[in-house]
Structures are given as structure tokens and as C-alpha cells.
Design a protein around this motif. Structure first.
Motif, PDB file in Angstrom:
ATOM      1  N   GLN B  31       0.800  -1.223   0.000  1.00  0.00           N
ATOM      2  CA  GLN B  31       0.000   0.000   0.000  1.00  0.00           C
ATOM      3  C   GLN B  31       0.838   1.282   0.000  1.00  0.00           C
ATOM      4  O   GLN B  31       0.296   2.361  -0.213  1.00  0.00           O
ATOM      5  N   SER B  32       2.129   1.157   0.287  1.00  0.00           N
ATOM      6  CA  SER B  32       2.966   2.353   0.434  1.00  0.00           C
ATOM      7  C   SER B  32       4.196   2.212  -0.441  1.00  0.00           C
ATOM      8  O   SER B  32       4.838   1.162  -0.442  1.00  0.00           O
ATOM      9  N   PHE B  34       7.706   4.291  -2.133  1.00  0.00           N
ATOM     10  CA  PHE B  34       8.645   5.376  -1.867  1.00  0.00           C
ATOM     11  C   PHE B  34       9.724   5.401  -2.936  1.00  0.00           C
ATOM     12  O   PHE B  34      10.166   4.361  -3.423  1.00  0.00           O
ATOM     13  N   SER B  49       6.809   9.976  -1.630  1.00  0.00           N
ATOM     14  CA  SER B  49       5.990   8.909  -1.075  1.00  0.00           C
ATOM     15  C   SER B  49       4.658   8.947  -1.800  1.00  0.00           C
ATOM     16  O   SER B  49       4.133  10.036  -2.067  1.00  0.00           O
ATOM     17  N   TYR B  51       0.719   6.831  -1.983  1.00  0.00           N
ATOM     18  CA  TYR B  51      -0.092   5.805  -1.351  1.00  0.00           C
ATOM     19  C   TYR B  51      -1.377   5.512  -2.130  1.00  0.00           C
ATOM     20  O   TYR B  51      -2.027   4.494  -1.883  1.00  0.00           O
ATOM     21  N   ASN B  92       6.259  -1.171   0.876  1.00  0.00           N
ATOM     22  CA  ASN B  92       6.028  -1.795   2.181  1.00  0.00           C
ATOM     23  C   ASN B  92       5.703  -3.284   1.995  1.00  0.00           C
ATOM     24  O   ASN B  92       5.203  -3.712   0.960  1.00  0.00           O
ATOM     25  N   ASP B  97       4.519  -4.532   8.775  1.00  0.00           N
ATOM     26  CA  ASP B  97       4.504  -3.089   8.512  1.00  0.00           C
ATOM     27  C   ASP B  97       5.827  -2.407   8.829  1.00  0.00           C
ATOM     28  O   ASP B  97       6.055  -1.273   8.411  1.00  0.00           O
ATOM     29  N   TYR B  98       6.685  -3.083   9.611  1.00  0.00           N
ATOM     30  CA  TYR B  98       7.958  -2.453   9.974  1.00  0.00           C
ATOM     31  C   TYR B  98       8.935  -2.446   8.805  1.00  0.00           C
ATOM     32  O   TYR B  98       9.909  -1.710   8.826  1.00  0.00           O
ATOM     33  N   LYS B  99       8.696  -3.292   7.830  1.00  0.00           N
ATOM     34  CA  LYS B  99       9.712  -3.530   6.819  1.00  0.00           C
ATOM     35  C   LYS B  99       9.370  -2.905   5.479  1.00  0.00           C
ATOM     36  O   LYS B  99       8.215  -2.848   5.073  1.00  0.00           O
ATOM     37  N   LEU B 100      10.411  -2.472   4.800  1.00  0.00           N
ATOM     38  CA  LEU B 100      10.325  -2.071   3.406  1.00  0.00           C
ATOM     39  C   LEU B 100      11.192  -3.001   2.578  1.00  0.00           C
ATOM     40  O   LEU B 100      12.219  -3.481   3.045  1.00  0.00           O
ATOM     41  N   PHE B 102      13.415  -2.998  -0.854  1.00  0.00           N
ATOM     42  CA  PHE B 102      14.035  -2.044  -1.762  1.00  0.00           C
ATOM     43  C   PHE B 102      14.409  -2.715  -3.075  1.00  0.00           C
ATOM     44  O   PHE B 102      14.889  -3.867  -3.094  1.00  0.00           O
TER      45      PHE B 102
END
Lengths: 115, 112
Positions: B31-32, B34, B49, B51, B92, B97-100, B102
């Protein structure tokens, strides 16, 4: 760098020695992260913290440990450094996870060389 | 399949042109999104960012999100030599939810 400092900025050490990297933030953000960045691998998460004394493993946590005794400090320790841990290490912080809006801001990095 | 893939680059564009960077992601629940810019020898810097589906503009940068097709893009209009950098896409991870996650990055060079 969003009020984030890392120390040391550069370090050369020998195989088998312990190494501790420090991340310090002045933003009072709850979440802190340690990444390593290597050519061909991009940014990889080592460990993260979601509060004081609350930490969890990322995708490349073997050989690393972390501690967070204060909101502002997140320490990364290489228990016995190996040449494969030669890398650039970045700390990141984020304020909120609400709705997955996990905007992370990075510190300046530490370049570590293990001989 | 990698979680986040970016066009491999390097991408060379003339000054004043539009640089177009693409990123696809594998988890439909993300959902997010960057975009980070990383100059050589420096740390990643968050530049956009996004969304919601559609376009989001910030100065010369436009992020475009299409969740149905699972891609997000970054357009740099009126490219300047100072835009020469590696651009990282991050997404994300819905299961945590803590992790992205890349992407490997796309290196852009703007020719004067």
C-alpha cells in the motif's frame, strides 16, 4: 540527515574482532533500522527496533546483534567480524507505521572494512 | 521473483529531458511506495511517497502509481546534472509493517 548520526563513519578492523556501530537520533522516532548495502544486493535489513528494548531480525541478521536501551540510540554489534561483513551500514528511523506509511530516513552511513 | 524490480539502467538522458524510472512489485497487498535518491557515496534520501493510485507531483518530480498493474514510476522533468544519482524504489511489506523492500536501483546520468 533528519537528525541522525552514525559513528564511526569509517572503520577498518581485523577478522575475528568484535565491532559496535552506533546510531543516534534526535527526532524521538520510535522505529529504528540497520541496513547494509552491497553492490549487487541493494539495501538489506539486518535488524530493526520498534521501541526501547524491542528488536527483531531482518533478512540478514546472522552474525549481528543489536541493542536499544534508549529511544535515541540503536547499537549494531558484529560479534566476530568476517570479511563478508565488509559493507556500508546505514541506520534509518521512522516515526509511524500508521496505514503502512513507513517513511524511513537514513543516517550518513558507516563504511566498514574487515581485513 | 524479486519483491521489487526496477529497470536496470544505467539511464542516460540529456539535460532538460524527462527521465522515466519504473518499478514493479510482487505483493498485491502493498500500500505504500517510496522513491529514494542516492548520490554516489552518500545515504539514500527520501524524495517521494505515494499511497493512492494516480499521480503525485512535487516540483520537477512526479510519482505515478497503478496498483492494478503493480507498478510505480518516477518522472523527472527538465532533468538537471544534479539529478545524476541512483534512484531506489521501496515498497512496504504487507505481512510486516515495519519492513520495506528495496529495489536494486536505477542509475541516472544527465548529460549536459
Amino acid at each position: 540527515d533528519a537528525g541522525i548520526t552514525q559513528s564511526p563513519r569509517h572503520k577498518v578492523t581485523e577478522t575475528g574482532t568484535p565491532v559496535t556501530l552506533r546510531c543516534h537520533q534526535t527526532e524521538n522516532h520510535r522505529y529504528m533500522y540497520w541496513y547494509r548495502q552491497d553492490p549487487g544486493h541493494g539495501l538489506r535489513l539486518i535488524h530493526y527496533s520498534y521501541g526501547v528494548k524491542d528488536t527483531d531480525k531482518g533478512e540478514v541478521s546472522d552474525g549481528y546483534s543489536v541493542s536499544r536501551s534508549k529511544t535515541e540510540d540503536f547499537l549494531l554489534t558484529l560479534e566476530s567480524a568476517t570479511s563478508s561483513q565488509t559493507s556500508v551500514y546505514f541506520c534509518a528511523i521512522s516515526e509511524s507505521m500508521a496505514g503502512g506509511h513507513n517513511e524511513q530516513f537514513f543516517g550518513p552511513g558507516t563504511r566498514l572494512t574487515v581485513l | 521473483q524479486k519483491e521489487v524490480e526496477q529497470n536496470s539502467g544505467p539511464l542516460s538522458v540529456p539535460e532538460g529531458a524527462i527521465a522515466s524510472l519504473n518499478c514493479t512489485y510482487s505483493d498485491r497487498g502493498s500500500q505504500s511506495f517510496f522513491w529514494y535518491r542516492q548520490y554516489s557515496g552518500k545515504s539514500p534520501e527520501l524524495i517521494m511517497s505515494i499511497y493512492s493510485n494516480g499521480d503525485k507531483e512535487d516540483g520537477r518530480f512526479t510519482a505515478q502509481l497503478n496498483k492494478a498493474s503493480q507498478y510505480v514510476s518516477l518522472l523527472i522533468r527538465d532533468s538537471q546534472p544534479s539529478d545524476s544519482a541512483t534512484y531506489l524504489c521501496a515498497v512496504n511489506i504487507p505481512s510486516n509493517d515495519y519492513k520495506l523492500s528495496f529495489g536494486a536501483g536505477t542509475t541516472v546520468t544527465v548529460r549536459a
